[in-house]
Design a protein around this motif. Structure first.
Motif, PDB file in Angstrom:
ATOM      1  N   ARG A  25      11.096  -3.040   1.238  1.00 58.93           N
ATOM      2  CA  ARG A  25      10.649  -4.428   1.202  1.00 58.93           C
ATOM      3  C   ARG A  25      11.306  -5.130   2.382  1.00 58.93           C
ATOM      4  NH1 ARG A  25       8.420  -5.956  -3.904  1.00 58.93           N
ATOM      5  NH2 ARG A  25       8.838  -4.377  -5.516  1.00 58.93           N
ATOM      6  N   THR A  26      10.736  -6.240   2.820  1.00 64.20           N
ATOM      7  CA  THR A  26      11.323  -6.946   3.960  1.00 64.20           C
ATOM      8  C   THR A  26      12.310  -8.006   3.497  1.00 64.20           C
ATOM      9  OG1 THR A  26       9.635  -8.679   4.028  1.00 64.20           O
ATOM     10  CG2 THR A  26       9.197  -6.656   5.273  1.00 64.20           C
ATOM     11  N   ALA A  27      13.259  -8.266   4.383  1.00 64.43           N
ATOM     12  CA  ALA A  27      14.154  -9.408   4.196  1.00 64.43           C
ATOM     13  C   ALA A  27      13.626 -10.609   4.981  1.00 64.43           C
ATOM     14  CB  ALA A  27      15.563  -9.049   4.656  1.00 64.43           C
ATOM     15  N   ASP A  28      12.548 -10.395   5.744  1.00 65.27           N
ATOM     16  CA  ASP A  28      11.914 -11.466   6.522  1.00 65.27           C
ATOM     17  C   ASP A  28      10.753 -12.050   5.729  1.00 65.27           C
ATOM     18  OD1 ASP A  28      13.643 -10.665   8.474  1.00 65.27           O
ATOM     19  OD2 ASP A  28      12.141  -9.579   9.645  1.00 65.27           O
ATOM     20  N   THR A  29      10.297 -13.185   6.162  1.00 64.72           N
ATOM     21  CA  THR A  29       9.112 -13.777   5.535  1.00 64.72           C
ATOM     22  C   THR A  29       7.836 -13.213   6.130  1.00 64.72           C
ATOM     23  OG1 THR A  29       9.207 -15.612   7.120  1.00 64.72           O
ATOM     24  CG2 THR A  29      10.300 -15.937   4.983  1.00 64.72           C
ATOM     25  N   LYS A  30       7.916 -12.723   7.347  1.00 63.87           N
ATOM     26  CA  LYS A  30       6.736 -12.195   8.028  1.00 63.87           C
ATOM     27  C   LYS A  30       6.571 -10.711   7.696  1.00 63.87           C
ATOM     28  CE  LYS A  30       4.734 -11.608  12.659  1.00 63.87           C
ATOM     29  NZ  LYS A  30       4.975 -11.766  14.114  1.00 63.87           N
ATOM     30  N   PRO A  31       5.370 -10.263   7.320  1.00 63.38           N
ATOM     31  CA  PRO A  31       5.159  -8.842   7.008  1.00 63.38           C
ATOM     32  C   PRO A  31       5.435  -7.951   8.225  1.00 63.38           C
ATOM     33  CG  PRO A  31       3.336 -10.182   6.213  1.00 63.38           C
ATOM     34  CD  PRO A  31       4.165 -11.072   7.075  1.00 63.38           C
ATOM     35  N   TRP A  32       5.800  -6.705   7.908  1.00 66.04           N
ATOM     36  CA  TRP A  32       6.086  -5.720   8.949  1.00 66.04           C
ATOM     37  C   TRP A  32       5.030  -4.621   8.946  1.00 66.04           C
ATOM     38  CZ3 TRP A  32      10.130  -3.772  12.281  1.00 66.04           C
ATOM     39  CH2 TRP A  32      11.154  -4.684  12.557  1.00 66.04           C
ATOM     40  N   THR A  33       4.621  -4.241  10.149  1.00 67.06           N
ATOM     41  CA  THR A  33       3.871  -3.004  10.360  1.00 67.06           C
ATOM     42  C   THR A  33       4.578  -2.243  11.471  1.00 67.06           C
ATOM     43  OG1 THR A  33       1.755  -3.992   9.707  1.00 67.06           O
ATOM     44  CG2 THR A  33       1.666  -1.957  11.010  1.00 67.06           C
ATOM     45  N   ILE A  34       5.013  -1.028  11.168  1.00 68.76           N
ATOM     46  CA  ILE A  34       5.806  -0.273  12.122  1.00 68.76           C
ATOM     47  C   ILE A  34       4.911   0.272  13.235  1.00 68.76           C
ATOM     48  CG2 ILE A  34       7.393   1.682  12.439  1.00 68.76           C
ATOM     49  CD1 ILE A  34       8.466  -0.583  10.665  1.00 68.76           C
ATOM     50  N   GLY A  35       5.301   0.019  14.469  1.00 64.29           N
ATOM     51  CA  GLY A  35       4.542   0.521  15.604  1.00 64.29           C
ATOM     52  C   GLY A  35       5.168   1.741  16.242  1.00 64.29           C
ATOM     53  N   LYS A  36       6.507   1.814  16.220  1.00 61.74           N
ATOM     54  CA  LYS A  36       7.196   2.915  16.878  1.00 61.74           C
ATOM     55  C   LYS A  36       8.512   3.169  16.181  1.00 61.74           C
ATOM     56  CE  LYS A  36       9.256   2.394  20.941  1.00 61.74           C
ATOM     57  NZ  LYS A  36       9.500   2.223  22.390  1.00 61.74           N
ATOM     58  N   ALA A  37       8.937   4.438  16.159  1.00 61.28           N
ATOM     59  CA  ALA A  37      10.231   4.807  15.596  1.00 61.28           C
ATOM     60  C   ALA A  37      10.891   5.810  16.534  1.00 61.28           C
ATOM     61  CB  ALA A  37      10.080   5.395  14.198  1.00 61.28           C
ATOM     62  N   GLN A  40       2.216   4.472   7.059  1.00 58.46           N
ATOM     63  CA  GLN A  40       2.661   3.339   6.263  1.00 58.46           C
ATOM     64  C   GLN A  40       1.597   3.063   5.223  1.00 58.46           C
ATOM     65  OE1 GLN A  40       4.334   0.131   8.621  1.00 58.46           O
ATOM     66  NE2 GLN A  40       3.629  -1.400   7.160  1.00 58.46           N
ATOM     67  N   SER A  41       1.998   2.976   3.949  1.00 59.88           N
ATOM     68  CA  SER A  41       1.015   2.816   2.868  1.00 59.88           C
ATOM     69  C   SER A  41       0.377   1.440   2.858  1.00 59.88           C
ATOM     70  CB  SER A  41       1.683   3.099   1.516  1.00 59.88           C
ATOM     71  OG  SER A  41       2.728   2.163   1.264  1.00 59.88           O
ATOM     72  N   GLY A  42       0.996   0.463   3.508  1.00 55.14           N
ATOM     73  CA  GLY A  42       0.472  -0.900   3.556  1.00 55.14           C
ATOM     74  C   GLY A  42       1.481  -1.799   4.252  1.00 55.14           C
ATOM     75  N   PRO A  43       1.138  -3.058   4.461  1.00 54.58           N
ATOM     76  CA  PRO A  43       2.108  -3.980   5.080  1.00 54.58           C
ATOM     77  C   PRO A  43       3.381  -4.074   4.247  1.00 54.58           C
ATOM     78  CG  PRO A  43      -0.094  -4.951   5.015  1.00 54.58           C
ATOM     79  CD  PRO A  43      -0.146  -3.716   4.175  1.00 54.58           C
ATOM     80  N   ILE A  44       4.517  -4.091   4.909  1.00 49.82           N
ATOM     81  CA  ILE A  44       5.802  -4.231   4.223  1.00 49.82           C
ATOM     82  C   ILE A  44       6.100  -5.720   4.099  1.00 49.82           C
ATOM     83  CG2 ILE A  44       8.227  -3.556   4.210  1.00 49.82           C
ATOM     84  CD1 ILE A  44       7.466  -1.383   6.284  1.00 49.82           C
ATOM     85  N   THR A  45       6.214  -6.199   2.865  1.00 49.10           N
ATOM     86  CA  THR A  45       6.481  -7.610   2.628  1.00 49.10           C
ATOM     87  C   THR A  45       7.647  -7.733   1.658  1.00 49.10           C
ATOM     88  OG1 THR A  45       5.015  -7.828   0.713  1.00 49.10           O
ATOM     89  CG2 THR A  45       4.011  -8.078   2.895  1.00 49.10           C
TER      90      THR A  45
END
Length: 302
Positions: A226-238, A255-260
């Motif tokens: 889950r995110t600690a930010d208010t804006k959702p995360w989508t991972i682009g690079k690792a 990624q199964s879906g946006p991380i919120t």
């Protein structure tokens, strides 16, 4: 390749020039099929032939070309033979899915090797075996090396097609695909003690569960976030970093879906790591916009 196959090359060059149909796009399988004659004299798999397309069989010992038996021979536009070569060009009379028998006697039937090869020919214009090397004797190390190179090239071609078609995120391969599809992971080292790692502050994520996996040179990380930010995360690079600072970029992340903050998402990252070390890695992820980064340290693989 055995020397007698080189003897056959002039015949092969002549036959492919005279008999082969014009290029047929994707209607031919690239590369060479290598087949060993079983102790029972049977081929290891059917040979795929196509109307108007030449299939050339090269043998490592001489054949009795005047005594070969070919089912429905009248439906072939050309049947050309040499001391150790057979070229087949089916006519348009053959229909897709037809199955024919081909029997080829060898010249030294008194040896301990199989005296005859029995093959099944399957008419399939969408995937024609253009060249087949038939090994009656034990194959050389060089022939295996060539086959490995051919398979590697084919795998790389398929990988490039997979990436260029944009399907990587929808149909993950390798450990990513296995982790998504199965709960059973035979032969893979697994460590679920994710809480030992540290996230560099300010940390954008709450890790609710995580595991790391090892299979040969492959390393994989599976996180439920889950995110600690208010804006959702989508991972682009690792990026995975070892103790010496060497970096390995991941395959396309799954990624199964946006991380919120409200909904947990599963993130699976896979790396091909040319390093025997299993301990002391760092993991750095960046969002698709390239503006936000999160980093964990103390990652140890099983």
């Amino acid at each position: 390749m055995p020397s007698c196959l080189f003897v056959a090359l002039p015949v092969l060059l002549w036959s492919t020039h005279v008999l082969a149909a014009p290029p047929v796009g994707n209607d031919a399988v690239e590369g060479t099929l290598r087949m060993e004659v079983g102790a029972d004299g049977l081929g290891t798999r059917p040979i795929h032939i196509g109307p108007g397309v030449s299939t050339t069989l090269l043998f490592d010992t001489d054949i009795q070309h005047d005594q070969l038996s070919l089912e429905s021979r009248a439906q072939f536009a050309r049947v050309s033979t040499g001391s150790s070569v057979l070229v087949l060009v089916p006519s348009n009379d053959l229909q897709g899915g037809d199955s024919l028998k081909l029997s080829i006697p060898f010249k030294d039937p008194g040896s301990a090797l199989p005296s005859r090869l029995s093959l099944t020919l399957v008419v399939d214009s969408g995937a024609v075996d253009r060249q087949v090397e038939v090994y009656r004797r034990a194959r050389s190390a060089e022939s295996y090396r060539q086959e490995v190179q051919q398979l590697r090239a084919e795998l790389e071609r398929l990988r490039q097609e997979h990436v260029s078609s944009g399907e990587g995120a929808r149909e993950p391969m390798g450990l990513r695909g296995l982790l998504i599809a199965s709960k059973s992971l035979p032969g893979i080292g697994v460590d679920g003690k994710w809480m030992r790692i540290k996230c560099r502050r300010p940390c954008s994520f709450h890790v609710e569960r995580g595991s790391v996996f090892t299979s040969g040179p492959r390393r994989a990380v599976q996180l439920m976030l889950r995110t600690a930010d208010t804006k959702p995360w989508t991972i682009g690079k690792a990026v995975l970093v070892d103790r010496q600072g060497k970096e390995w970029q991941s395959f396309p992340p799954f990624q199964s879906g946006p991380i919120t903050a409200e909904s947990q998402a599963t993130l699976i990252l896979e790396f091909d790591v040319n390093n025997a070390e299993l301990d002391g890695y760092q993991l750095r992820v960046t969002d698709v916009d390239g503006t936000r980064t999160a980093q964990w340290s103390g990652i140890n693989f099983p």
